[in-house]
Enzyme design. Structure first.
Site, short mmCIF file in Angstrom:
data_model
loop_
_atom_site.label_atom_id
_atom_site.label_comp_id
_atom_site.label_asym_id
_atom_site.label_seq_id
_atom_site.Cartn_x
_atom_site.Cartn_y
_atom_site.Cartn_z
CG HIS A 77 -2.13 -0.87 1.07
ND1 HIS A 77 -3.36 -0.54 1.57
CD2 HIS A 77 -2.28 -2.07 0.45
CE1 HIS A 77 -4.23 -1.50 1.26
NE2 HIS A 77 -3.59 -2.44 0.60
CE1 TYR B 40 -5.51 3.14 11.69
CE2 TYR B 40 -4.78 3.64 9.46
CZ TYR B 40 -4.68 2.89 10.62
OH TYR B 40 -3.76 1.88 10.69
N PRO C 203 -4.04 -0.61 19.01
CG PRO C 203 -6.10 -1.53 18.40
CD PRO C 203 -5.32 -1.07 19.59
CE LYS D 43 4.07 2.60 13.60
NZ LYS D 43 4.19 2.16 12.22
CE1 TYR E 105 -1.02 3.61 9.74
CE2 TYR E 105 0.15 2.59 7.91
CZ TYR E 105 -0.93 2.63 8.77
OH TYR E 105 -1.91 1.69 8.67
C1 PHB Z 1 -6.25 -4.64 10.77
O1 PHB Z 1 -6.34 -4.80 9.55
O2 PHB Z 1 -6.65 -5.50 11.56
C2 PHB Z 1 -5.67 -3.38 11.28
C3 PHB Z 1 -5.08 -2.48 10.41
C4 PHB Z 1 -4.55 -1.31 10.87
C5 PHB Z 1 -4.59 -1.02 12.22
C6 PHB Z 1 -5.14 -1.91 13.12
C7 PHB Z 1 -5.68 -3.10 12.65
O3 PHB Z 1 -4.08 0.16 12.66
#
Ligand code: PHB
Ligand code: APR
Length: 389
Positions: free
Chosen positions: A72, A200, A292, A296, A384
């Site tokens: 990505h 997000y 989450p 990280k 990130y």
């Molecule tokens: C996930 O795909 O489970 C996932 C992706 C990004 C995050 C947390 C979980 O920041």
């Protein structure tokens, strides 16, 4: 039994460490409390930093990831209908890889099997003995028999609930913690992802995340109070909440469907110091937990493994102790920066119950600034995609 390094815990940290040590000719014994099937049933985040991708390749477990993973080049931050794209590639020259942690773990088991590594499952009563001595050993029960393995070093890769961290006396340990007043309700569904990149979302209805595993498997989360139970969330209720958080343009084409997994996870930031106790070294979730937001957790475990494998190989193969002595400081410097990033992302995106209007305006202003400042986007992108090591 006798080996160079006893590794407690057969999650991603323990397996990757074992794989890298074995490749370098350092012998290991991995002790895992549960069965392999149970380790592989865990669903965790799915975003790998470039450093993690490099480490997996160096460990010889990068082939399936290269075939089936999805690079990505960016992701989206949204605030109601405002969508801000963070172009990792343009801002940092780097990308991330979307590939589930469950798959990483499965690849590590396969590679360890191919190498004939020693991984004992369903072990109980693990006790770390004489960590502060030149002759440490670990005792445990396996197949109903009490066993002992002598070693030069012990790696505590046994997660947040393991025994390794607690082996360090309470009065010599310092814990730092933030428990957030909400959890993430997550579902997995066999539907095409809402968007080609992760979203997000901050919204008047709280935080949501639209993530994915592949073209026909989506992973979504919404923030919920810690008192909520999974049973209280029907699929319909979940989709309704999710659509109230995501930008209108995304909702227009969102495909919903039955959930194939649904669970609630609390959010916490946690660090325990020191990371070293004599010949015992803490790695991954045994030493630290991140919320989450920003994915990280696994990536931080992998950078710990990087520092420790380098140190252990130098110590076992050449008697060079500099890496061993430097492990804690090197790992902690990176750990605290990732702590800061995941805490700031969590604060930027979640509704805190009982908060006032000021807090909500701060989030909106942060996201508006992000949409208008390349400097702000670059700072986010740099964190990130993963700070260097
Ligand atoms: C996930 O795909 O489970 C996932 C992706 C990004 C995050 C947390 C979980 O920041
Ligand atoms: N004895 C042996 N094994 C144990 C013990 C014990 N006393 N306690 C726990 N374990 C095992 C667990 O069963 C688990 O398989 O240790 C393993 C720890 O694995 P994880 O919790 O996955 O931790 P880690 O390997 O450090 O993985 C990094 O990053 O995103 C996060 O939580 C996510 O799992 C991920 C982590």
């Amino acid at each position: 039994m006798k080996t160079d390094v006893v590794i407690i815990g057969g999650g991603p940290s323990g397996l990757l460490l074992s794989q890298l040590l074995n490749k370098a000719g350092v012998a290991t014994v991995v002790l895992e409390r549960t069965s392999r099937a149970r380790v592989l049933a865990r669903i965790r985040a799915g975003v790998l930093e470039q450093g993690t991708v490099r480490m997996l390749q160096e460990a010889g477990v990068g082939d399936r990831m290269a075939r089936e993973g999805h690079p990505h080049e960016g992701c989206i931050f949204s605030d109601d209908d405002l969508m801000v794209r963070i172009d990792f590639k343009e801002l940092t020259g780097k990308t991330v890889m979307v590939y589930g942690q469950t798959e990483v773990t499965a690849d590590l088991y396969a590679a360890q099997d191919a190498m004939g590594a020693t991984i004992l499952h369903d072990v109980a009563d693990v006790v770390i003995c004489d960590a502060v001595s030149d002759a440490p050993f670990v005792t445990f029960t396996h197949d109903g028999v009490q066993k002992r393995v002598d070693c030069a070093y012990i790696a505590g890769c046994d997660g947040f609930h393991g025994v390794s961290r607690k082996t360090i006396p309470d009065d010599r340990r310092r814990e730092f913690e933030r428990v957030y007043p909400f959890g993430w309700l997550g579902i997995l569904s066999r539907t095409p992802p809402a968007h080609e990149e992760l979203i997000y979302a901050n919204s008047a209805n709280g935080f949501a995340l639209a993530s994915m595993r592949n073209e026909m498997l989506s992973r979504y989360y919404v923030q919920v109070p810690l008192t909520d139970k999974v049973e209280e969330w029907s699929d319909d209720r979940f989709w309704e909440r999710l659509t109230s958080c995501l930008p209108g343009d995304v909702v227009k084409t969102l495909v919903t469907g039955p959930s194939i997994e649904k669970s609630i996870a609390p959010l916490r930031s946690f660090v325990s110091e020191p990371l070293r106790w004599g010949r015992l070294f803490l790695v991954g979730d045994a030493a630290h937990i991140v919320p989450p937001t920003g994915a990280k957790g696994l990536n931080l475990a992998v950078s710990d493994v990087f520092y420790l494998q380098e140190a252990l190989i130098a110590a076992v193969k050449k008697g060079d102790m500099a890496g061993i002595d430097g492990y804690a400081a090197r790992a902690l410097a990176r750990i605290w920066k990732a702590m800061r990033f995941s805490w700031s992302m969590t604060t930027m995106l979640h509704h805190f119950e009982g908060e006032d209007g000021f807090a909500a305006q701060m989030r909106k202003a942060t996201l508006l600034h992000l949409s208008q400042s390349e400097t702000a986007r670059r700072d986010l992108a740099e964190n990130y995609i993963g700070l260097p090591y």
